[in-house]
Scaffold this active site. Structure first.
Site, mmCIF file in Angstrom:
data_model
loop_
_atom_site.group_PDB
_atom_site.id
_atom_site.type_symbol
_atom_site.label_atom_id
_atom_site.label_comp_id
_atom_site.label_asym_id
_atom_site.label_seq_id
_atom_site.Cartn_x
_atom_site.Cartn_y
_atom_site.Cartn_z
ATOM 1 N N LYS A 88 7.233 6.635 9.130
ATOM 2 C CA LYS A 88 6.397 7.483 8.253
ATOM 3 C C LYS A 88 5.440 8.351 9.058
ATOM 4 C CE LYS A 88 4.398 4.679 5.205
ATOM 5 N NZ LYS A 88 3.922 4.010 3.975
ATOM 6 N N LYS B 154 2.864 7.135 10.629
ATOM 7 C CA LYS B 154 1.531 6.550 10.464
ATOM 8 C C LYS B 154 1.347 5.424 11.470
ATOM 9 C CE LYS B 154 -0.081 6.900 5.702
ATOM 10 N NZ LYS B 154 -0.520 6.156 4.515
HETATM 11 N N1 C2G Z 1 -4.006 5.890 -3.199
HETATM 12 C C1 C2G Z 1 -4.833 6.293 -4.241
HETATM 13 N N2 C2G Z 1 -6.029 6.857 -3.973
HETATM 14 C C2 C2G Z 1 -6.436 7.016 -2.698
HETATM 15 C C3 C2G Z 1 -5.622 6.591 -1.633
HETATM 16 C C4 C2G Z 1 -4.392 6.025 -1.904
HETATM 17 O O1 C2G Z 1 -4.462 6.157 -5.430
HETATM 18 N N3 C2G Z 1 -7.652 7.584 -2.482
HETATM 19 C C5 C2G Z 1 -2.698 5.306 -3.526
HETATM 20 C C6 C2G Z 1 -1.525 6.107 -2.991
HETATM 21 O O2 C2G Z 1 -1.198 7.168 -3.897
HETATM 22 C C7 C2G Z 1 -0.425 5.054 -2.925
HETATM 23 C C8 C2G Z 1 -1.206 3.751 -2.603
HETATM 24 O O3 C2G Z 1 -2.587 4.031 -2.912
HETATM 25 O O4 C2G Z 1 0.202 4.909 -4.207
HETATM 26 C C9 C2G Z 1 -1.099 3.362 -1.152
HETATM 27 O O5 C2G Z 1 -1.505 4.452 -0.368
HETATM 28 P P1 C2G Z 1 -0.993 4.516 1.166
HETATM 29 O O6 C2G Z 1 -1.242 3.218 1.813
HETATM 30 O O7 C2G Z 1 -1.502 5.771 1.759
HETATM 31 O O8 C2G Z 1 0.580 4.612 0.921
HETATM 32 P P2 C2G Z 1 1.592 5.701 1.495
HETATM 33 O O9 C2G Z 1 1.382 5.890 2.941
HETATM 34 O O10 C2G Z 1 1.508 6.859 0.584
HETATM 35 O O11 C2G Z 1 2.993 4.914 1.356
HETATM 36 O O12 C2G Z 1 7.519 4.413 0.200
HETATM 37 C C10 C2G Z 1 6.246 4.859 -0.238
HETATM 38 C C11 C2G Z 1 5.240 4.775 0.869
HETATM 39 O O13 C2G Z 1 5.247 3.483 1.461
HETATM 40 C C12 C2G Z 1 3.866 5.090 0.318
#
Ligand code: C2G
Length: 130
Positions: free
Chosen positions: A44, A46
């Site tokens: 990803k 990250k």
């Molecule tokens: N999220 C949120 N508000 C934020 C930050 C994150 O609602 N201020 C939500 C994101 O939209 C996501 C969840 O929290 O639904 C987890 O966020 P991340 O850990 O950043 O996930 P991400 O890297 O987007 O991974 O296959 C899908 C991926 O694994 C998603």
């Protein structure tokens, strides 16, 4: 028993994550979180501050979370939904429409992200104020 599944890295766990998990649980009775493995985070683009095991332990401590499973590939969602009998697939709306193809086997829900907080904002703010 309505089962909800969601996916993410959940690094530097913050109140935006918690609000997402709370609202996800409110969609049903049982919440499964597929937590990005460290190797998948590399795919990803990250680099999580906390390794998988610590991120998993923190998620398992959250009252809204019933089960944590590893997310190792982009493509595992469909088989996860079938294997775990998920009725709802849910993500924050930064992913809106990205997973609509799953709507043949479950309800697909995108919830508004929480504004004003993010893992990268935390990292940037700490960098500026150090
Ligand atoms: N999220 C949120 N508000 C934020 C930050 C994150 O609602 N201020 C939500 C994101 O939209 C996501 C969840 O929290 O639904 C987890 O966020 P991340 O850990 O950043 O996930 P991400 O890297 O987007 O991974 O296959 C899908 C991926 O694994 C998603």
């Amino acid at each position: 028993m309505k089962r909800v599944i969601t996916y993410g890295t959940f690094d530097l766990l913050h109140w935006g994550h918690i609000r997402l998990l709370k609202r996800a649980k409110e969609q049903g009775d049982y919440l499964i979180v597929a937590l990005s493995a460290d190797e998948f985070n590399e795919i990803k683009g990250k680099k999580a501050y906390h390794p998988y095991e610590e991120r998993r332990m923190m998620l398992e401590a959250i009252r809204y979370v019933d089960l944590v499973i590893p997310e190792c590939t982009w493509g595992q969602k469909r088989s996860d939904i079938i294997k775990y009998q998920a009725d709802v697939f849910l993500m924050g709306d930064d992913w809106v429409n990205k997973f609509d193809e799953l709507s043949d086997i479950c309800e697909v829900v995108y919830l508004p992200r929480t504004e004003g907080i993010s893992t990268s904002k935390i990292k940037n703010d700490l960098e500026i104020n150090k």
